[in-house]
Design a protein around this motif. Structure first.
Motif, PDB file in Angstrom:
ATOM      1  N   LYS A 123       0.847  -1.193   0.000  1.00 46.16           N
ATOM      2  CA  LYS A 123       0.000   0.000   0.000  1.00 46.16           C
ATOM      3  C   LYS A 123       0.883   1.243   0.000  1.00 46.16           C
ATOM      4  O   LYS A 123       2.016   1.210   0.483  1.00 46.16           O
ATOM      5  N   MET A 124       0.349   2.358  -0.490  1.00 47.63           N
ATOM      6  CA  MET A 124       1.088   3.631  -0.481  1.00 47.63           C
ATOM      7  C   MET A 124       0.160   4.752  -0.037  1.00 47.63           C
ATOM      8  O   MET A 124      -1.012   4.778  -0.398  1.00 47.63           O
ATOM      9  N   TRP A 125       0.687   5.662   0.779  1.00 47.40           N
ATOM     10  CA  TRP A 125      -0.091   6.797   1.237  1.00 47.40           C
ATOM     11  C   TRP A 125       0.851   7.972   1.514  1.00 47.40           C
ATOM     12  O   TRP A 125       2.077   7.833   1.478  1.00 47.40           O
ATOM     13  N   ALA A 126       0.263   9.126   1.808  1.00 44.23           N
ATOM     14  CA  ALA A 126       1.068  10.326   2.081  1.00 44.23           C
ATOM     15  C   ALA A 126       0.334  11.217   3.072  1.00 44.23           C
ATOM     16  O   ALA A 126      -0.897  11.183   3.180  1.00 44.23           O
ATOM     17  N   GLU A 127       1.095  12.029   3.793  1.00 47.40           N
ATOM     18  CA  GLU A 127       0.515  12.959   4.763  1.00 47.40           C
ATOM     19  C   GLU A 127       1.500  14.096   5.014  1.00 47.40           C
ATOM     20  O   GLU A 127       2.712  13.943   4.841  1.00 47.40           O
TER      21      GLU A 127
END
Length: 573
Positions: free
Chosen positions: A391-395
């Protein structure tokens, strides 16, 4: 006899096969306007053909000019088709005859699976349902059970509804199959286009990038302005290369043709190599002041993944961080999480952070607020990670400075790579070294220190680029643009390495390889190609093959000359 009275409702069950057959014939002969018939299995058709039902259907259709529609079962549908529509019904003597209003359609296996009855509807008034109890029987009498006859209009209409529903489904399935065939053909054409486009876009980049680097590396008096000009050419050639690859990758994702070639590899090495490359590029940039850092809670993380694709992902995340960070630090952190059987990778910067407006569509195509860039890098990276099961995410960072992009990958536990025959990196390297020794025992005998390379590429610009670059790196290079001439000039037990282009006229790279192998079965061979199809196929073969093909590297053009030199020296030295 058939009761045609509209006033008297007649419903009866018949158990005797002879009476069932007689009523079957009487109903067909009494028809005046329309016949609907469902035959549930392929053998049901054959049995009813045997007793003369099929012949009678055709006869009354011709004599009375009836509208006849028949749904029959087809077994062994090719290519998992939902439906096929053929002449009536796969028999030489029965053809679809529009003049006589005979129309036959074939219901697919799953549509007829629940049908265990022969259903006949005559003139939308009479229904006749024959139970199938044993489809393995050869005769009509042995295969059937009870039959139910009715002249009740509501009952007949119920069966008409069933028939019409199946009939319309066959139309829908036919259209879907035709659409599917067109889509498959379109996908095939697009894949062919991608392959050709990749080749045509990558080919001119190779000499631009390679020769510029060669000029820059030459010893002698080069004016500072000229060095700057060459650096501009190199930098923009790399940008063009990256843009080309991103567009091609995005197209492959849309076509669902993006593939990953998984092999066991050390993830820490991927990170350090990508970081080293970006440090080298940023060192000459006077406009930015960025420090790079890397931390990991484990120095030997093994993943089963496509190393090239993961390199692409990490490089994309670093490039994205650099784009929005003029000064400060970009750090990469790798954490091994044994409880979740995964690794977590984070790239944190001290830049301007993620614009709230772009956040909801951050990983979609063309999502960018930057002045430069296509907005494809993050989209492609996320798809690559998902293709690996991660999975990939950003913040945005909690302190309000910069952002963090993270992704996960499944962790290879010790047992997994032991079973795959991979215990440690040393074991892998020892295996490769052993193969090399067996293949090239004569390296330490008569050879000089200058390594000899045999280069074959039909593109002259590529040949001269590779030849000049390798000769500057102190290799002895024999280069040819014609595979047939190259084969005639080849000397067995002489060369250290063969660089063979794959797509060539007359004799392609594979055929040349086979012919050379018969002359010299020890010399090391590397394939080089700008064709997407060949590169992907060769990578797949090398990742799954247990024979010699598993150890043949595949170099994708364009490649920077200094990187090619490093790779060759690493193997030959």
């Amino acid at each position: 006899m058939v009761n045609e009275s509209s006033e008297t409702t007649d419903v009866k069950e018949i158990s005797q096969a002879a009476k069932i057959k007689d009523l079957y014939f009487d109903l067909l002969k009494s028809s005046k306007k329309e016949i609907m018939l469902i035959l549930p299995t392929n053998k049901a058709f054959e049995r009813q053909e045997g007793i003369g039902i099929i012949g009678l259907v055709k006869q009354v259709a011709i004599e009375k000019n009836l509208r006849v529609r028949v749904l029959v079962h087809v077994e062994n549908l090719e290519n998992s088709q939902e439906l096929v529509q053929e002449p009536f019904p796969l028999k030489e003597n029965y053809q679809q005859d529009p003049i006589n209003n005979i129309n036959i359609r074939y219901i697919a296996e799953h549509e007829s699976a629940d049908l265990q009855e022969t259903i006949l509807i005559v003139d939308r008034k009479f229904s006749f349902v024959i139970e199938l109890i044993d489809d393995t029987k050869a005769t009509f009498e042995d295969a059937i059970g009870l039959a139910t006859y009715s002249n009740n209009k509501s009952t007949a209409f119920s069966y008409v509804s069933i028939f019409e529903s199946l009939w319309k489904q066959t139309e829908l399935y036919q259209k879907l199959n035709e659409l599917n065939e067109r889509l498959q053909e379109q996908n095939k054409k697009q894949e062919e286009f991608i392959s050709v486009a990749a080749h045509e876009l990558r080919n001119p980049i190779q000499p631009i990038l390679g020769l510029s680097q060669i000029l820059l590396s030459k010893k002698g008096n080069i004016e500072q302005d000229d060095k700057e000009f060459l650096n501009v050419i190199i930098r923009n050639a790399k940008r063009l290369h990256k843009l080309t690859e991103n567009i091609l990758d995005a197209t492959k994702i849309e076509n669902q043709s993006l593939k990953v070639n998984k092999q066991y590899c050390r993830f820490n090495d991927i990170i350090t190599n990508v970081l080293a490359e970006h440090k080298k590029e940023e060192k000459s940039n006077k406009q930015r002041q960025i420090k790079f850092a890397y931390s990991s809670n484990n120095d030997n993380i093994i993943v089963n993944a496509d190393a090239d694709r993961l390199t692409q992902v990490v490089s994309n995340l670093l490039s994205n961080a650099i784009k929005f960070t003029s000064k400060g630090e970009i750090s990469v952190n790798t954490t091994r999480d044994d409880s979740e059987q995964q690794i977590i990778v984070s790239v944190t910067d001290t830049g301007q952070g993620i614009d709230p407006e772009i956040m909801p569509r951050l990983f979609t195509k063309f999502a960018t607020k930057a002045i430069v860039g296509t907005g494809l890098g993050l989209y492609i990276s996320k798809k690559i990670i998902e293709a690996h099961g991660g999975k990939m995410w950003a913040e945005n960072n909690s302190d309000g400075i910069g952002a963090t992009f993270s992704f996960t990958l499944p962790l290879v536990i010790q047992q997994d790579h032991k079973e795959a025959g991979i215990d440690t990196l040393a074991t892998m390297n020892n295996g490769i070294e052993e193969k090399r020794k067996k293949r090239s025992i004569y390296y330490n005998s008569h050879k000089t220190k200058m390594k000899r390379i045999f280069l074959v590429d039909d593109d002259y610009d590529h040949t001269i680029t590779f030849k000049v670059g390798l000769e500057i790196a102190e290799f002895e290079v024999d280069a040819y643009n014609d595979a047939a001439i190259a084969l005639s000039k080849f000397k067995p037990d002489y060369y250290d390495l063969l660089l063979i282009d794959v797509k060539m006229p007359k004799i392609d790279g594979f055929e040349l390889y086979e012919k050379i192998r018969k002359i010299d079965d020890k010399v090391m061979v590397w394939f080089i190609t700008a064709y997407e199809t060949y590169y992907r196929a060769l990578k797949e073969v090398s990742s799954t093959s247990k024979g010699e093909m598993s150890s043949i590297p595949v170099i994708e053009k364009p490649i920077e000359i200094d990187k090619l030199v490093v790779q060759i020296k690493k193997v030959l030295d």
